[in-house]
Design a protein around this motif. Structure first.
Motif, PDB file in Angstrom:
ATOM      1  N   GLY A  35     -23.447 -20.891  -0.261  1.00 47.46           N
ATOM      2  CA  GLY A  35     -23.656 -19.495   0.094  1.00 47.46           C
ATOM      3  C   GLY A  35     -23.417 -19.201   1.556  1.00 47.46           C
ATOM      4  N   GLY A  36     -22.625 -20.040   2.222  1.00 48.68           N
ATOM      5  CA  GLY A  36     -22.325 -19.806   3.631  1.00 48.68           C
ATOM      6  C   GLY A  36     -23.390 -20.291   4.582  1.00 48.68           C
ATOM      7  N   LYS A  37     -24.392 -21.020   4.088  1.00 43.13           N
ATOM      8  CA  LYS A  37     -25.465 -21.503   4.968  1.00 43.13           C
ATOM      9  C   LYS A  37     -24.899 -22.346   6.106  1.00 43.13           C
ATOM     10  N   GLY A  38     -25.460 -22.167   7.289  1.00 39.48           N
ATOM     11  CA  GLY A  38     -25.046 -22.952   8.440  1.00 39.48           C
ATOM     12  C   GLY A  38     -25.739 -24.294   8.499  1.00 39.48           C
ATOM     13  N   GLU A  39     -25.217 -25.175   9.297  1.00 39.39           N
ATOM     14  CA  GLU A  39     -25.819 -26.491   9.498  1.00 39.39           C
ATOM     15  C   GLU A  39     -27.097 -26.344  10.321  1.00 39.39           C
ATOM     16  N   THR A  40     -28.106 -27.160   9.985  1.00 37.33           N
ATOM     17  CA  THR A  40     -29.337 -27.170  10.765  1.00 37.33           C
ATOM     18  C   THR A  40     -29.452 -28.500  11.504  1.00 37.33           C
ATOM     19  N   ILE A  41     -30.423 -28.577  12.408  1.00 41.09           N
ATOM     20  CA  ILE A  41     -30.603 -29.819  13.144  1.00 41.09           C
ATOM     21  C   ILE A  41     -31.045 -30.946  12.213  1.00 41.09           C
ATOM     22  N   TRP A  42     -31.719 -30.628  11.119  1.00 39.55           N
ATOM     23  CA  TRP A  42     -32.113 -31.663  10.162  1.00 39.55           C
ATOM     24  C   TRP A  42     -30.916 -32.132   9.333  1.00 39.55           C
ATOM     25  N   ASP A  43     -29.995 -31.227   9.031  1.00 41.51           N
ATOM     26  CA  ASP A  43     -28.752 -31.650   8.382  1.00 41.51           C
ATOM     27  C   ASP A  43     -28.022 -32.652   9.263  1.00 41.51           C
ATOM     28  N   ARG A  44     -27.865 -32.314  10.542  1.00 41.15           N
ATOM     29  CA  ARG A  44     -27.161 -33.196  11.468  1.00 41.15           C
ATOM     30  C   ARG A  44     -27.897 -34.538  11.601  1.00 41.15           C
ATOM     31  N   PHE A  45     -29.194 -34.480  11.729  1.00 43.52           N
ATOM     32  CA  PHE A  45     -30.033 -35.669  11.893  1.00 43.52           C
ATOM     33  C   PHE A  45     -29.856 -36.633  10.714  1.00 43.52           C
ATOM     34  N   GLY A  49     -27.495 -40.530   9.924  1.00 43.53           N
ATOM     35  CA  GLY A  49     -28.104 -41.770   9.462  1.00 43.53           C
ATOM     36  C   GLY A  49     -29.442 -42.124  10.070  1.00 43.53           C
ATOM     37  N   HIS A  50     -30.226 -41.125  10.470  1.00 45.47           N
ATOM     38  CA  HIS A  50     -31.504 -41.392  11.125  1.00 45.47           C
ATOM     39  C   HIS A  50     -32.687 -41.366  10.164  1.00 45.47           C
ATOM     40  N   VAL A  51     -32.419 -41.275   8.859  1.00 49.61           N
ATOM     41  CA  VAL A  51     -33.474 -41.124   7.861  1.00 49.61           C
ATOM     42  C   VAL A  51     -33.563 -42.383   7.005  1.00 49.61           C
ATOM     43  N   PHE A  52     -34.727 -42.638   6.469  1.00 49.49           N
ATOM     44  CA  PHE A  52     -34.991 -43.770   5.577  1.00 49.49           C
ATOM     45  C   PHE A  52     -33.873 -43.919   4.544  1.00 49.49           C
ATOM     46  N   GLU A  53     -33.281 -45.104   4.485  1.00 50.85           N
ATOM     47  CA  GLU A  53     -32.219 -45.443   3.535  1.00 50.85           C
ATOM     48  C   GLU A  53     -31.048 -44.442   3.565  1.00 50.85           C
ATOM     49  N   ASN A  54     -30.822 -43.842   4.732  1.00 46.17           N
ATOM     50  CA  ASN A  54     -29.724 -42.879   4.915  1.00 46.17           C
ATOM     51  C   ASN A  54     -29.804 -41.697   3.954  1.00 46.17           C
ATOM     52  N   GLN A  55     -31.021 -41.339   3.572  1.00 44.42           N
ATOM     53  CA  GLN A  55     -31.193 -40.187   2.682  1.00 44.42           C
ATOM     54  C   GLN A  55     -30.944 -38.887   3.440  1.00 44.42           C
ATOM     55  N   THR A  56     -30.586 -37.838   2.703  1.00 44.81           N
ATOM     56  CA  THR A  56     -30.331 -36.525   3.289  1.00 44.81           C
ATOM     57  C   THR A  56     -31.055 -35.449   2.487  1.00 44.81           C
ATOM     58  N   ALA A  57     -31.060 -34.254   3.041  1.00 43.29           N
ATOM     59  CA  ALA A  57     -31.637 -33.106   2.344  1.00 43.29           C
ATOM     60  C   ALA A  57     -30.546 -32.235   1.725  1.00 43.29           C
ATOM     61  N   ASP A  58     -29.352 -32.796   1.539  1.00 44.61           N
ATOM     62  CA  ASP A  58     -28.228 -32.009   1.031  1.00 44.61           C
ATOM     63  C   ASP A  58     -28.563 -31.308  -0.285  1.00 44.61           C
ATOM     64  N   MET A  59     -29.242 -32.028  -1.176  1.00 48.01           N
ATOM     65  CA  MET A  59     -29.633 -31.459  -2.465  1.00 48.01           C
ATOM     66  C   MET A  59     -31.142 -31.292  -2.562  1.00 48.01           C
ATOM     67  N   ALA A  60     -31.880 -32.224  -1.922  1.00 47.89           N
ATOM     68  CA  ALA A  60     -33.349 -32.210  -1.938  1.00 47.89           C
ATOM     69  C   ALA A  60     -33.851 -31.971  -3.365  1.00 47.89           C
ATOM     70  N   CYS A  61     -34.706 -30.955  -3.551  1.00 48.91           N
ATOM     71  CA  CYS A  61     -35.219 -30.634  -4.890  1.00 48.91           C
ATOM     72  C   CYS A  61     -34.340 -29.631  -5.615  1.00 48.91           C
ATOM     73  N   ASP A  62     -33.271 -29.199  -4.963  1.00 47.54           N
ATOM     74  CA  ASP A  62     -32.354 -28.197  -5.509  1.00 47.54           C
ATOM     75  C   ASP A  62     -33.064 -26.879  -5.813  1.00 47.54           C
ATOM     76  N   SER A  63     -34.068 -26.554  -5.015  1.00 43.58           N
ATOM     77  CA  SER A  63     -34.791 -25.299  -5.231  1.00 43.58           C
ATOM     78  C   SER A  63     -33.908 -24.077  -5.037  1.00 43.58           C
ATOM     79  N   PRO A 435     -37.897 -38.056   8.832  1.00 44.92           N
ATOM     80  CA  PRO A 435     -37.400 -39.435   8.980  1.00 44.92           C
ATOM     81  C   PRO A 435     -37.782 -40.342   7.808  1.00 44.92           C
ATOM     82  N   GLN A 436     -38.856 -39.989   7.092  1.00 48.41           N
ATOM     83  CA  GLN A 436     -39.293 -40.793   5.951  1.00 48.41           C
ATOM     84  C   GLN A 436     -38.507 -40.483   4.680  1.00 48.41           C
ATOM     85  N   GLY A 437     -37.665 -39.470   4.737  1.00 48.13           N
ATOM     86  CA  GLY A 437     -36.867 -39.116   3.565  1.00 48.13           C
ATOM     87  C   GLY A 437     -37.747 -38.837   2.362  1.00 48.13           C
TER      88      GLY A 437
END
Length: 496
Positions: A35-45, A49-63, A435-437
């Protein structure tokens, strides 16, 4: 006396008490570029690769794509209030109004409308840590121009959603932003230059409050406050005056840094500024600095909250130490935190179960900050993480934690006369915990992150919390003691 301190109070909450549950945008929404959402500092973080097991919030819970599903879960909890944060970058992808994404705006329109149709009040946080990356590249909270950017974002949100949203928090846990994002660098944007961050956040908060007060309050009739995080502290050795002073100083260096300007006099607490002045006087070079507010800025900040939001999870013992001439919170403050080995630990190294600390903190906030202004306290965040690989549904530790912390809030209200009007459990479902993913789970609902459909399943704590709400509405302060997850049969007992 511990036996008296820990006694269970059989009583009920006031008739108008608000029961809530929370979530935060970057922890649950996913749809990181939809939907055109911009990148956030947590996306970049996370992408770096700064998160547990290189996890991301790209999909998260898909809320972002499961809005109706999430509101269905809320109806099952019987909560009447849902506290959630807006993604600044979903609404203004670059952080500025010129980049407005109508798709992002409509997502929150739909969420708010669906909540109201289900009899659930939306309680909205404007900013919960996920700064648009485009603003960070201009300096983020270190750049004074962010004050105007946040004011404009708040103005837009009040204008667009304020006819339906009646409770707003400008920030959630801003001390965490300044300390872990710009102090230690453990959180994004991974900077160690915190000097003007708190200064700019406080001014941003005040400007947002004044926008609402001047343009929207009369027509919309809502409230605007701020949610501050705070531990409770006790002196490690209560017979040592130095430890007593250190425990109090810790509170001024954390909670007071934001609460004193907003709720007292528009300026930092004297115990904070005095300690920094004393440090700098005895060191060959400056170890800490606080930008000074002008007289007009102090007047602008003072009294800019219609409620005191509190995020609280644990307590510490504090001792006096000599931090020398080194930077950092503990060094500048000349204190060190400890834990009582008798306190039950959790999967988080920073959270121990110390329920009675909540009652003492609520009394402290009432005495120090809210008694003069008369604003109520909202507990805007309380909960405990559990591990990701054991007891996924039978979360007995969370059940015990919530029962005891809720009862301490009840004691503060009924026995101490503290004006507490809301209790918010963090969180509706498991999510991305920085950081705990996904290794630490705060949710009342289990989310299977190995399944692309992200199914949610209620944990024992979800049933317990819904029963507490139902019992309170019936003026019965009793707790479910045993739950069969298959039949969802609840046996009620008043004996904790």
């Amino acid at each position: 006396i511990p036996s008296v301190r820990d006694d269970f109070l059989n009583a009920s909450f006031p008739n108008n008490f608000q029961w809530a549950v929370s979530s935060e945008s970057f922890k649950v929404e996913g749809g990181w570029s939809e939907g055109g959402k911009g990148e956030t500092i947590w996306d970049r973080f996370s992408h770096e690769g700064h998160v547990f097991e290189n996890q991301t919030a790209d999909m998260a819970c898909d809320s972002y794509n499961k809005l109706d599903y999430d509101v269905y879960l809320l109806r099952g909890l019987m909560t009447r209030t849902f506290q959630f944060s807006l993604s600044w970058a979903r609404i203004f992808p670059t952080g500025l109004r010129g980049s407005l994404s109508e798709t992002g705006v409509l997502y929150y329109d739909q969420l708010i409308n669906t909540l109201l149709q289900s009899g659930i009040e939306p309680s909205v946080t404007l900013h919960h840590w996920d700064l648009p990356q485009a603003l960070q590249e201009k300096g983020g909270w270190n750049n004074a121009s962010i004050v105007e950017a946040f004011k404009d974002f708040a103005d837009f949100c009040f204008s667009r959603y304020g006819d339906r949203v009646k409770t707003w928090s400008t920030f959630s846990s801003p001390w965490v932003i300044s300390h872990f994002g710009y102090g230690t660098g453990d959180h994004p944007p991974r900077i160690t230059d915190p000097v003007v961050v708190t200064f700019n956040i406080l001014r941003s908060h005040a400007e947002a409050w004044h926008v609402y007060n001047d343009k929207y309050r009369k027509q919309q009739g809502g409230k605007v406050g701020v949610s501050l995080n705070s531990d409770w502290t006790e002196p490690q050795n209560p017979s040592q005056p130095q430890d007593i002073e250190a425990a109090e100083r810790y509170l001024h260096f954390t909670l007071g840094w934001f609460a004193h300007p907003i709720f007292v006099n528009g300026d930092y607490p004297v115990k904070l500024t005095g300690q920094i002045l004393e440090k700098n006087k005895h060191c060959s070079s400056e170890v800490a600095r606080l930008p000074a507010f002008t007289e007009s800025e102090r007047k602008r900040i003072q009294g800019t909250a219609d409620f005191f939001g509190l995020n609280h999870y644990t307590s510490y013992l504090v001792s006096q130490v000599n931090g020398g001439c080194l930077p950092g919170l503990n060094n500048v403050g000349d204190f060190q935190t400890h834990v009582d080995p008798a306190w039950p630990p959790t999967v988080s190294s920073s959270i121990y179960s110390v329920p009675w600390g909540l009652r003492r903190l609520l009394n402290y906030i009432s005495d120090e900050y809210t008694s003069v202004s008369g604003v109520p306290i909202y507990i805007t965040g309380n909960g405990v993480p559990t591990g990701y690989n054991t007891n996924l549904l039978n979360d007995t530790q969370r059940v015990d934690f919530l029962k005891k912390y809720i009862n301490e809030a009840l004691k503060a209200i009924n026995l101490d006369g503290v004006s507490v009007e809301r209790f918010t459990v963090q969180s509706l479902m498991d999510g991305f915990e920085g950081p705990q993913g996904y290794s630490e789970r705060f949710g009342l609902h289990y989310v299977n992150f190995d399944d692309m459909d992200r199914p949610r399943t209620p944990k024992e704590s979800a049933y317990v919390y819904s029963q507490i709400i139902e019992n309170n509405e019936a003026h019965l302060w009793t707790f479910p003691q045993w739950i069969c997850m298959e039949c969802v049969y609840i046996i009620i007992s008043g004996d904790l």
